[in-house]
Design an enzyme around this catalytic site. Sequence first.
Site, mmCIF file in Angstrom:
data_model
loop_
_atom_site.group_PDB
_atom_site.id
_atom_site.type_symbol
_atom_site.label_atom_id
_atom_site.label_comp_id
_atom_site.label_asym_id
_atom_site.label_seq_id
_atom_site.Cartn_x
_atom_site.Cartn_y
_atom_site.Cartn_z
ATOM 1 N N ASP A 39 0.880 -1.166 0.000
ATOM 2 C CA ASP A 39 0.000 0.000 0.000
ATOM 3 C C ASP A 39 0.914 1.211 0.000
ATOM 4 O OD1 ASP A 39 -2.916 0.675 0.030
ATOM 5 O OD2 ASP A 39 -2.198 2.024 1.586
ATOM 6 N N PHE A 43 3.733 4.297 -14.008
ATOM 7 C CA PHE A 43 2.280 4.269 -13.818
ATOM 8 C C PHE A 43 1.901 5.358 -12.813
ATOM 9 C CE2 PHE A 43 1.933 2.435 -9.538
ATOM 10 C CZ PHE A 43 3.218 1.940 -9.361
HETATM 11 P P1 ITT Z 1 -3.542 -2.250 -5.354
HETATM 12 O O1 ITT Z 1 -4.217 -1.701 -4.117
HETATM 13 O O2 ITT Z 1 -4.394 -3.239 -6.075
HETATM 14 O O3 ITT Z 1 -2.161 -2.739 -5.094
HETATM 15 P P2 ITT Z 1 -3.636 0.526 -6.158
HETATM 16 O O4 ITT Z 1 -3.131 1.254 -7.369
HETATM 17 O O5 ITT Z 1 -5.074 0.745 -5.752
HETATM 18 O O6 ITT Z 1 -3.339 -1.022 -6.398
HETATM 19 P P3 ITT Z 1 -2.840 1.640 -3.594
HETATM 20 O O7 ITT Z 1 -4.180 1.411 -3.001
HETATM 21 O O8 ITT Z 1 -1.627 1.281 -2.783
HETATM 22 O O9 ITT Z 1 -2.658 0.855 -4.975
HETATM 23 O O10 ITT Z 1 -2.757 3.159 -4.012
HETATM 24 C C1 ITT Z 1 -1.531 3.714 -4.365
HETATM 25 C C2 ITT Z 1 -1.762 5.000 -5.106
HETATM 26 O O11 ITT Z 1 -0.509 5.673 -5.207
HETATM 27 C C3 ITT Z 1 -2.252 4.777 -6.537
HETATM 28 O O12 ITT Z 1 -2.995 5.897 -6.965
HETATM 29 C C4 ITT Z 1 -0.946 4.698 -7.312
HETATM 30 O O13 ITT Z 1 -1.089 5.072 -8.657
HETATM 31 C C5 ITT Z 1 -0.061 5.667 -6.544
HETATM 32 N N1 ITT Z 1 1.318 5.186 -6.533
HETATM 33 C C6 ITT Z 1 1.877 4.322 -5.638
HETATM 34 N N2 ITT Z 1 3.132 4.044 -5.983
HETATM 35 C C7 ITT Z 1 3.383 4.732 -7.102
HETATM 36 C C8 ITT Z 1 4.501 4.829 -7.933
HETATM 37 O O14 ITT Z 1 5.593 4.133 -7.724
HETATM 38 N N3 ITT Z 1 4.416 5.629 -9.000
HETATM 39 C C9 ITT Z 1 3.288 6.342 -9.250
HETATM 40 N N4 ITT Z 1 2.166 6.293 -8.524
HETATM 41 C C10 ITT Z 1 2.223 5.479 -7.453
#
Ligand code: ITT
Length: 219
Positions: free
Chosen positions: A77, A160
């Site tokens: 997360d 992403f």
């Molecule tokens: P999962 O929960 O299914 O793993 P998610 O994209 O919903 O996927 P999160 O709930 O952890 O993941 O939310 C993380 C947010 O932060 C999400 O909007 C991502 O795009 C962003 N994020 C996290 N790490 C990132 C990265 O390395 N580069 C760009 N955006 C990132």
Amino acid sequence: MTSPIAPVTMLAIATSSSGKLAEFRDALAGLPLDLLSAADLGIYDFPEETGASYEENALLKAAHVALRSGLVTLADDSGLEVAALSGAPGVRTARYGGPGLTDGERMAHLLQRLRRVPAGLRTAKFRAVVVLATPTGTVHAFQGESDGEILEGPRGSDGFGYDPIFFSPELGKSFAEASVAEKRRVSHRGRALSQFGTWALTAEGRAALAFAPERAAEQ
Ligand code: ITT
């Protein structure tokens, strides 16, 4: 007689994000682990992220997939904390601006909120908590963070999420201008997974992952 084949442990990755999954695969490539995504396991429903912290939300995801699959599972997360917004969006990063937005729309929302904040005051931090959960209830957490600045517009097309507007001074470019390997060296997730990789080779880590170290050592 012992087998010449290295023992490989199956490890589930509880994410619906193809970007995160690519980073998990890159970061864990050197370990004797056979990675299976939630989709590989036919798991498409994820729990609502109701936790108040990254760790709680990562545990919700990891425990869900560990119980459904019977496999040791890792989940991440993560979020973006912007100083000029008092640390927002933080744990709400995935939902920032409302439900159903694209990555591009979420970036536009953030840029709009920062439109009057000059360069130099646009500092931000990505944080990630990677949680390992076993079907029998063992839990370990690994943390990583990465400092940067929010650009005034997107740069680069790799990665992403918010990568195109996150400038990393350590890399001298945005995360979306970096290769997966470059990003791994300095990113929040790369750092958390590096700690996991170190722990995975300890006696405690091998036991949790059910490695067979005496056989791995023969390779
Ligand atoms: P999962 O929960 O299914 O793993 P998610 O994209 O919903 O996927 P999160 O709930 O952890 O993941 O939310 C993380 C947010 O932060 C999400 O909007 C991502 O795009 C962003 N994020 C996290 N790490 C990132 C990265 O390395 N580069 C760009 N955006 C990132």
